[in-house]
Every structure is written in structure tokens, then in C-alpha cells.
Design an enzyme around this catalytic site. Structure first.
Site, mmCIF file in Angstrom:
data_model
loop_
_atom_site.group_PDB
_atom_site.id
_atom_site.type_symbol
_atom_site.label_atom_id
_atom_site.label_comp_id
_atom_site.label_asym_id
_atom_site.label_seq_id
_atom_site.Cartn_x
_atom_site.Cartn_y
_atom_site.Cartn_z
ATOM 1 N N ASN A 71 0.561 4.054 3.738
ATOM 2 C CA ASN A 71 1.049 4.747 2.551
ATOM 3 C C ASN A 71 2.490 4.385 2.272
ATOM 4 O OD1 ASN A 71 3.049 7.243 2.661
ATOM 5 N ND2 ASN A 71 1.970 7.183 4.628
ATOM 6 N N CYS A 130 11.307 8.444 7.773
ATOM 7 C CA CYS A 130 10.436 7.823 6.792
ATOM 8 C C CYS A 130 10.693 6.312 6.752
ATOM 9 C CB CYS A 130 10.664 8.424 5.422
ATOM 10 S SG CYS A 130 9.384 7.898 4.305
HETATM 11 C C1 LIG Z 1 0.086 10.239 2.675
HETATM 12 C C2 LIG Z 1 1.070 10.549 3.755
HETATM 13 C C3 LIG Z 1 2.267 11.188 3.435
HETATM 14 C C4 LIG Z 1 3.200 11.491 4.435
HETATM 15 N N1 LIG Z 1 4.360 12.139 4.115
HETATM 16 C C5 LIG Z 1 5.242 12.499 5.094
HETATM 17 C C6 LIG Z 1 6.388 13.275 4.791
HETATM 18 O O1 LIG Z 1 6.631 13.687 3.662
HETATM 19 N N2 LIG Z 1 7.231 13.570 5.828
HETATM 20 C C7 LIG Z 1 7.005 13.185 7.124
HETATM 21 O O2 LIG Z 1 7.794 13.514 8.019
HETATM 22 N N3 LIG Z 1 5.886 12.481 7.435
HETATM 23 C C8 LIG Z 1 5.015 12.139 6.458
HETATM 24 N N4 LIG Z 1 3.866 11.459 6.780
HETATM 25 C C9 LIG Z 1 3.600 11.128 8.195
HETATM 26 C C10 LIG Z 1 2.685 12.193 8.843
HETATM 27 O O3 LIG Z 1 3.294 13.451 8.858
HETATM 28 C C11 LIG Z 1 2.306 11.817 10.279
HETATM 29 O O4 LIG Z 1 3.454 11.861 11.098
HETATM 30 C C12 LIG Z 1 1.687 10.423 10.384
HETATM 31 O O5 LIG Z 1 0.821 10.186 9.295
HETATM 32 C C13 LIG Z 1 0.905 10.225 11.684
HETATM 33 O O6 LIG Z 1 -0.090 11.208 11.833
HETATM 34 P P1 LIG Z 1 -1.640 10.994 11.373
HETATM 35 O O7 LIG Z 1 -2.111 9.712 11.975
HETATM 36 O O8 LIG Z 1 -2.332 12.220 11.875
HETATM 37 O O9 LIG Z 1 -1.614 10.931 9.876
HETATM 38 C C14 LIG Z 1 2.920 11.141 5.784
HETATM 39 C C15 LIG Z 1 1.709 10.507 6.101
HETATM 40 C C16 LIG Z 1 0.782 10.218 5.122
HETATM 41 C C17 LIG Z 1 -0.513 9.549 5.506
#
Ligand SMILES: Cc1cc2nc3c(=O)[nH]c(=O)nc-3n(C[C@H](O)[C@H](O)[C@H](O)COP(=O)(O)O)c2cc1C
Length: 301
Positions: A71, A130
Site C-alpha cells: 500500500n 511510515c
Molecule cells: C492499507 C494500510 C494502511 C495503513 N496505515 C497505517 C497508518 O496509518 N499508520 C500506521 O502506523 N500503520 C499503518 N499501516 C500498517 C499497519 O498498521 C501494520 O503495522 C502493517 O500493515 C503490518 O500488519 P498486517 O500485516 O497485520 O497488516 C497500514 C497498513 C495498511 C495495509
């Protein structure tokens, strides 16, 4: 008894089970945060909120890869003033809410943290990580900057501070940052955000994402994040929150064994739907036998 077994504490916060909604997925409105809590999550993290409403990058913003998502959203968010009301509606119902914030410098982080506290959050998560936002991408890789921001915010804050670190495979750098933020007063460390990556369309002969590069999440990053937690657990004494590819109960158990006190789940919602929190807890039960989840934390060491 089953319910008791799942309870965990992260510093001073007790949550009913170790599953937490990760920042950025369904975290922009009070209605969605409440839906996730009703679906069984122990706590929810809001979308990362900045000082002003922000549209984010032009699309495509998300692309599916064989074992994860890429993303490049560009931190779209409603801005702090609008988010306060949304959080208040969740707090009225009594859920545990962690307010995620991002800023361009210490003063912005401090202001946003104060606003989150006024809104009633149970903890503030500093998004230093980020991987695709201009000006922000390096904070979480720089031990001095990470320490300065964590210290500045935590000194003035009554709420616990969780510092979220980037997907950073440079282990010596990551350990240095983790120790710096602990020294700076962080109450917990979240590891990790997405890992930098990209997709190229072979036919169009150009990057797929509007922003060209993005952050990889989901099952592809689980072994990587798991190792980072395993290593950081040896060096810090504050709780670690695991994040990266938790899809089922076994994944959560692995994170706990590596040293995480709880896990944040994001991409898994898109794979298994909003009730993933309940499913993960159910699936974890056979691994617990007569033990509580807290007994598993770090026991793979
Ligand atoms: C679409 C999307 C938007 C995200 N937006 C943020 C965000 O605003 N702030 C943040 O700290 N992490 C953001 N993340 C990261 C997630 O919080 C998470 O740390 C990361 O996706 C790994 O976990 P997962 O594999 O369960 O998705 C985002 C991830 C995705 C997929």
C-alpha cells in the site's frame, strides 16, 4: 476461565485478549472502531492522525501480491479536530482506544498527543515509521530523532506512549532505536510497520502504485517481523506489540513466544473478515492448555 486466560496487560492497560486492530485499517471513524471492538478485538488503534485533514496519494493505493498487500496510501486522515469526536463516541461505550499520530517534528507530535489525551485515549502510538510518506520516512531509523520525539511527548503526557518502529531489517540500527526509545520513556514498542516494496506492471511497463513504491504487509512479512521482535525482546524491558501478517491463532502464539505481549492485526481483516479477532483467539486456545497467554510471552527464548 477461558476469558481470563486471554487477558493481557501492556504496562498499566489491561485488555481482554491480545488482539488489537492495527493502525490504518477501519480506524478513521468511531462507527468502524466500535464495530471492530464488537467483533472481539481487545483494543483498537486509530488511523494515524495528523494536524490537518489529508487526502493522501493518488491511486492506485493498494495492490495485492501473492502473499501480502502493498500500500501507498500517503496517510489520508480526517485531521485531529475531526477525529476527537469520533474517538469520544468510542470511549462513551468503554472500549480501549489507542490514538495513532504522525507529525513533521516534535512540536506537532506533542500537540497531537495532547489532543488525543483530551479525546480520552488509553495510550498514544507514535507512528515514526511510515515508509512512504515524505519527510517522515527516516524518523524511526534515526536513534536520536526517535529518542527526541518519544522523550518530548512522554515527558508531557499522562497517557502511556507506544512507539511504533518501521519495518527495518538492519538489526543493529533497529536495536539501537529500540533501546533509545525505551530510554526516552516509551511505555511499549510496536514492531513493525510495513516493509518497503513495490510492484511493476510487466505489460504497462511501469510501477503499479500511484506513488511508485509502498509498504508490504500480510503473511509475507511475518517471519521478518517475528525475528525483529525476538531480537528486540533480548534488549528491552518494556512490552512489545507485534505487527505483521497475523492471520490466525497460531501466528499470534508465535508472536507471543518471540516476546510480544499482544499483536496488532490489519491485513488479516481483508483475508478473513472483521471477525478475525474472535477467530484468532478461538484458534489460540488449544495452544494454551491450562496456561494463560501471559505465561507464553518470550518463552521461545
Ligand atoms: C492499507 C494500510 C494502511 C495503513 N496505515 C497505517 C497508518 O496509518 N499508520 C500506521 O502506523 N500503520 C499503518 N499501516 C500498517 C499497519 O498498521 C501494520 O503495522 C502493517 O500493515 C503490518 O500488519 P498486517 O500485516 O497485520 O497488516 C497500514 C497498513 C495498511 C495495509
Amino acid at each position: 476461565m477461558t476469558k481470563e486466560k486471554l487477558k493481557v496487560t501492556i504496562g498499566t492497560i489491561e485488555i481482554k485478549n491480545p488482539t488489537i486492530l492495527a493502525a490504518g485499517i477501519l480506524g478513521q471513524t468511531g462507527a468502524n472502531l466500535k464495530r471492530v471492538l464488537r467483533s472481539g478485538a481487545g483494543a483498537v488503534v486509530t488511523k494515524s492522525i495528523g494536524p490537518k485533514p489529508r487526502e493522501g496519494y493518488s491511486g492506485p493505493n493498494i495492490v495485492q501480491t501473492p502473499c501480502g498487500l502493498l500500500n501507498a496510501m500517503g496517510l489520508p486522515n480526517p485531521g485531529m479536530e475531526n477525529m476527537v469526536e469520533e474517538i469520544e463516541t468510542v470511549k462513551e461505550k468503554g472500549g480501549t482506544v489507542i490514538g495513532s499520530i504522525f507529525g513533521e517534528g516534535l512540536e506537532e507530535f506533542k500537540k497531537l498527543s495532547r489532543k488525543m489525551e483530551e479525546a480520552g485515549v488509553d495510550a498514544v502510538e507514535l507512528n515514526l515509521s511510515c515508509p512512504h510518506a515524505k519527510k517522515l520516512s527516516t524518523i524511526g531509523n534515526d536513534p536520536e530523532m526517535a529518542e527526541r520525539i518519544t522523550k518530548g511527548v512522554s515527558k508531557e503526557s499522562d497517557a502511556p506512549i507506544w512507539t511504533k518502529l518501521p519495518g527495518n531489517t538492519n538489526i543493529s540500527n533497529l536495536l539501537e532505536v529500540a533501546q533509545s526509545v525505551q530510554k526516552a520513556g516509551a511505555d511499549a514498542i510496536t514492531i513493525a510497520n510495513t516493509f518497503p516494496g513495490m510492484a511493476i506492471d510487466a505489460r504497462a511497463e511501469r510501477p503499479v502504485l500511484g506513488h511508485e513504491t509502498g509498504g508490504l504487509s500480510g503473511p509475507a512479512i511475518k517471519p521478518i517481523a517475528l525475528r525483529l521482535i525476538y531480537e528486540v525482546y533480548k534488549k528491552v524491558d518494556i512490552p512489545i506489540i507485534g505487527s505483521g501478517g497475523v492471520m490466525n491463532g497460531e501466528d499470534m502464539i508465535e508472536y507471543l513466544l518471540a516476546g510480544a505481549s499482544a499483536v496488532e492485526i490489519g491485513t488479516g481483516i481483508m483475508w478473513r473478515d472483521i471477525d478475525i479477532f474472535e477467530k484468532v483467539c478461538e484458534e489460540a486456545l488449544p495452544y494454551l492448555e491450562d496456561r494463560s497467554v501471559t505465561k507464553l510471552i518470550g518463552s521461545a527464548h
